[in-house]
Design a protein around this motif. Structure first.
Motif, mmCIF file in Angstrom:
data_model
loop_
_atom_site.group_PDB
_atom_site.id
_atom_site.type_symbol
_atom_site.label_atom_id
_atom_site.label_comp_id
_atom_site.label_asym_id
_atom_site.label_seq_id
_atom_site.Cartn_x
_atom_site.Cartn_y
_atom_site.Cartn_z
ATOM 1 N N ILE A 76 -6.540 1.386 -7.081
ATOM 2 C CA ILE A 76 -7.221 0.974 -5.854
ATOM 3 C C ILE A 76 -7.585 2.233 -5.080
ATOM 4 C CG2 ILE A 76 -7.035 -0.307 -3.685
ATOM 5 C CD1 ILE A 76 -4.835 -2.011 -5.082
ATOM 6 N N LEU B 204 -4.547 -6.710 -6.918
ATOM 7 C CA LEU B 204 -4.856 -6.749 -5.488
ATOM 8 C C LEU B 204 -5.199 -8.184 -5.117
ATOM 9 C CD1 LEU B 204 -5.643 -5.140 -2.808
ATOM 10 C CD2 LEU B 204 -7.987 -5.247 -3.682
ATOM 11 N N GLU C 104 0.828 -1.213 0.000
ATOM 12 C CA GLU C 104 0.000 0.000 0.000
ATOM 13 C C GLU C 104 0.855 1.253 0.000
ATOM 14 O OE1 GLU C 104 -3.782 2.002 2.387
ATOM 15 O OE2 GLU C 104 -2.565 0.470 3.384
ATOM 16 N N VAL D 244 -1.312 -5.278 -1.955
ATOM 17 C CA VAL D 244 -1.318 -4.510 -3.199
ATOM 18 C C VAL D 244 -0.154 -5.009 -4.039
ATOM 19 C CG1 VAL D 244 -1.038 -2.245 -4.243
ATOM 20 C CG2 VAL D 244 -2.365 -2.487 -2.137
ATOM 21 N N VAL E 100 0.596 0.024 -9.714
ATOM 22 C CA VAL E 100 -0.261 -1.081 -9.285
ATOM 23 C C VAL E 100 -0.645 -1.955 -10.472
ATOM 24 C CG1 VAL E 100 -2.599 -1.623 -8.451
ATOM 25 C CG2 VAL E 100 -1.211 0.076 -7.262
ATOM 26 N N VAL F 116 -2.534 3.433 -5.855
ATOM 27 C CA VAL F 116 -3.308 3.479 -4.612
ATOM 28 C C VAL F 116 -3.696 4.925 -4.342
ATOM 29 C CG1 VAL F 116 -3.291 3.062 -2.131
ATOM 30 C CG2 VAL F 116 -2.152 1.453 -3.656
ATOM 31 N N TYR G 44 -6.847 -10.765 -2.163
ATOM 32 C CA TYR G 44 -7.763 -10.735 -1.018
ATOM 33 C C TYR G 44 -8.096 -12.164 -0.606
ATOM 34 C CZ TYR G 44 -11.673 -11.813 -4.198
ATOM 35 O OH TYR G 44 -12.507 -12.399 -5.107
ATOM 36 N N SER H 278 -8.741 -7.631 2.241
ATOM 37 C CA SER H 278 -7.640 -7.289 1.337
ATOM 38 C C SER H 278 -6.329 -7.648 2.004
ATOM 39 C CB SER H 278 -7.670 -5.792 1.003
ATOM 40 O OG SER H 278 -8.896 -5.433 0.407
ATOM 41 N N LYS I 242 -6.849 -13.165 -6.561
ATOM 42 C CA LYS I 242 -6.159 -11.972 -7.062
ATOM 43 C C LYS I 242 -6.997 -11.335 -8.165
ATOM 44 C CE LYS I 242 -1.988 -10.280 -9.380
ATOM 45 N NZ LYS I 242 -0.694 -10.624 -10.006
#
Length: 521
Positions: A442, A424, A331, A414, A421, A339, A426, A411, A436
């Motif tokens: 994001i 992501l 992040e 990142v 990016v 982000v 999770y 999440s 993914k």
């Protein structure tokens, strides 16, 4: 291009020109160029002091135009059409190039004139960004004051090739002489202080010389502004020290629940707050971050990050809150590289791309709705088993064809390619399976964190969420110290509530001053 009402208003503003100005236009045969020509024609028709000429310089961006004082080569340029939030920037540039005096202190103007060297600033903006005009207007003014400073505003959505080449994923992004100078909202004084390396030390020395206050407010948002006004109206020595006057209101796009004001925007409200505070005898110390709070034998002492120390008989803490982060790997590395935390500001940079929104409350759902009209696809991720936004927002979101809603997920990371990016990851909380999503942006919308890190270790009691514990009068656990607004345990983080709490804390502080100074029986 401009409607009759806007033309009338513009003509009234341009009546204040004292110098002739010239607009130098660079266009090609595109639709946007034709729109720009129409805009410039409408502007020129409103004043005899405005002349227009065209440039054949192949190195200039197209469409673009320069605003300069006749006979000079003033460095103000706009690449794109400065409409939306930037129309005010255009009007101010015309006025200031035409001799209209800026509402800036002579000390700051002198700093700008004395800056050594040559400066070429390039500011990438989006027309929907409410933070961008502050930066554009500040740099334009600097170009008016100092002939060695040049500035060009660039509409990122219009010059996508540049945005991609320079890997710009947040606005405003400012380049100075080809290198990144800064991102996000910056005011004039902040920009000048960043260039003038001795400014911090000089300001700290001035602050150290200030006499003790009766009430010192830490924070310049709605709560801090209300507290300062209520204190100043009592006729006592009042000061405000703020990292940025206006606080988080500056990052708020639309405000529709401020009683008696049908609709406004955060930056407009922030300006109104500061102007109201300045109506009173309040010592405002902006661009100053508090670092330490201590109780002395006679005064409460606030040590600033610059090293300066302020003393006061009472203190009101109104430092507000900031966006909560996901706190997952990647992040911080990809902040402003995909982000983001402001969909209104940065959304246009992701046109045609895939993005995720983290958070299913009102902020998250509103962000997803706004982004769906710009990007290729939006995936909304919510930790809970259901969305928490108002039903009307949920219904709107579910009606959009390019939105996917995933609930009960956490999440976890990142993912990026080192520059921006790319995805992501999770975890599905129901199955514990990892997934993914491939995407380019994001947007994090998961609530607020109180700005109390600097108070940890002090005598001020904090809740387990880091909020300041306050009593019925805004009083904290430290004698003579009060608190108000989003930084406290008071529920419902709303502007109108923060203002009321700021007023209450100020009255509490005044009552404390009366009682503590009263002779003992």
């Amino acid at each position: 291009m401009l409607d009759a009402n806007l033309k009338t208003q513009l003509k009234g503003y341009l009546a204040n020109l004292t110098h002739s100005i010239e607009i130098i236009v660079s266009v090609d045969g595109s639709d946007k160029s034709r729109e720009l020509e129409s805009l410039i024609t409408d502007i020129a028709e409103q004043s005899e002091k405005i002349a227009v000429r065209y440039s054949n310089d192949a190195t200039l961006r197209k469409p673009s135009f320069q605003v300069t004082r006749a006979g000079e080569n003033m460095g103000i340029s706009f690449a794109g059409l400065p409409m939306g939030h930037e129309f005010t920037s255009l009007v101010l540039a015309l006025l200031q190039a035409g001799g209209y005096p800026p509402k800036t202190s002579e000390d700051v103007l002198a700093q700008i004139r004395d800056l050594p060297g040559d400066y070429l600033f390039e500011t990438y903006i989006s027309l929907s960004c409410q933070n961008c005009p502050d930066v554009v207007q500040a740099l334009n003014l600097m170009a008016v004051i100092n002939p060695r400073i040049r500035h060009v505003m660039i509409d990122g959505s219009l010059f996508q090739d540049e945005v991609n080449a320079r890997q710009i994923m947040a606005v405003p992004t400012v380049f100075l002489n080809g290198e990144v100078f800064g991102q996000g909202r910056m005011g004039l004084e902040e920009i000048v202080a960043k260039l003038d390396t001795g400014a911090v030390e000089r300001e700290a020395a001035k602050i150290n010389e200030k006499a003790p206050f009766d009430v010192l407010v830490v924070g310049g948002g709605p709560a801090g502004s209300a507290a300062a006004i209520y204190a100043a109206r009592k006729g006592i020595r009042t000061g405000v020290v703020a990292e940025r006057f206006g606080g988080q209101v500056l990052d708020t796009m639309s405000i529709e629940n401020f009683i008696s004001v049908k609709e406004t925007e955060g930056p407009k409200l922030a300006v109104a707050l500061e102007q109201h505070v300045k109506e009173y005898d309040v010592d405002i110390m902006n661009l100053q971050r508090a670092a330490k709070l201590e109780r002395g034998s006679e005064f409460v002492e606030i040590t600033l990050q610059s090293g300066a120390v302020l003393k006061s008989k009472s203190v009101i803490l109104a430092t507000g809150a900031r966006w909560r982060e996901m706190n997952v790997p990647g992040e911080k590395e990809y902040r402003n590289k995909g982000v983001a935390y402001c969909p209104h500001c940065d959304g246009p940079l992701f046109k045609g791309k895939r993005v995720a929104v983290i958070g299913g409350g009102n902020s998250g759902v509103e962000a997803a709705i706004d982004l769906a009209g710009i990007v290729a696809h939006v995936t909304l991720l919510e930790f809970d088993s259901k969305l928490r936004a108002d039903a009307v927002l949920q219904n709107k979101l579910r009606s959009l064809p390019n939105v996917t809603i995933i609930t009960e997920v956490l999440s976890t990371e990142v993912v990026g390619d080192g520059n921006k990016v790319s995805g992501l990851t999770y975890t599905d909380r129901a199955t514990n399976e990892s997934h993914k999503i491939e995407l380019e942006g994001i947007f994090v919308q998961i609530g607020l964190l109180p700005n109390t890190d600097w108070l940890k270790g002090s005598e001020v009691e904090l809740s387990n969420r880091g909020e300041i514990m306050v009593g019925a009068h805004g009083n904290t656990s430290m004698e003579g110290v009060f608190a108000a607004g989003d930084v406290t345990i008071v529920p419902y983080k709303q502007i109108i509530i923060a203002m009321g709490e700021g007023a209450k804390a100020s009255l509490g502080a005044f009552d404390y001053l009366i009682r503590s100074s009263a002779p003992k029986a």
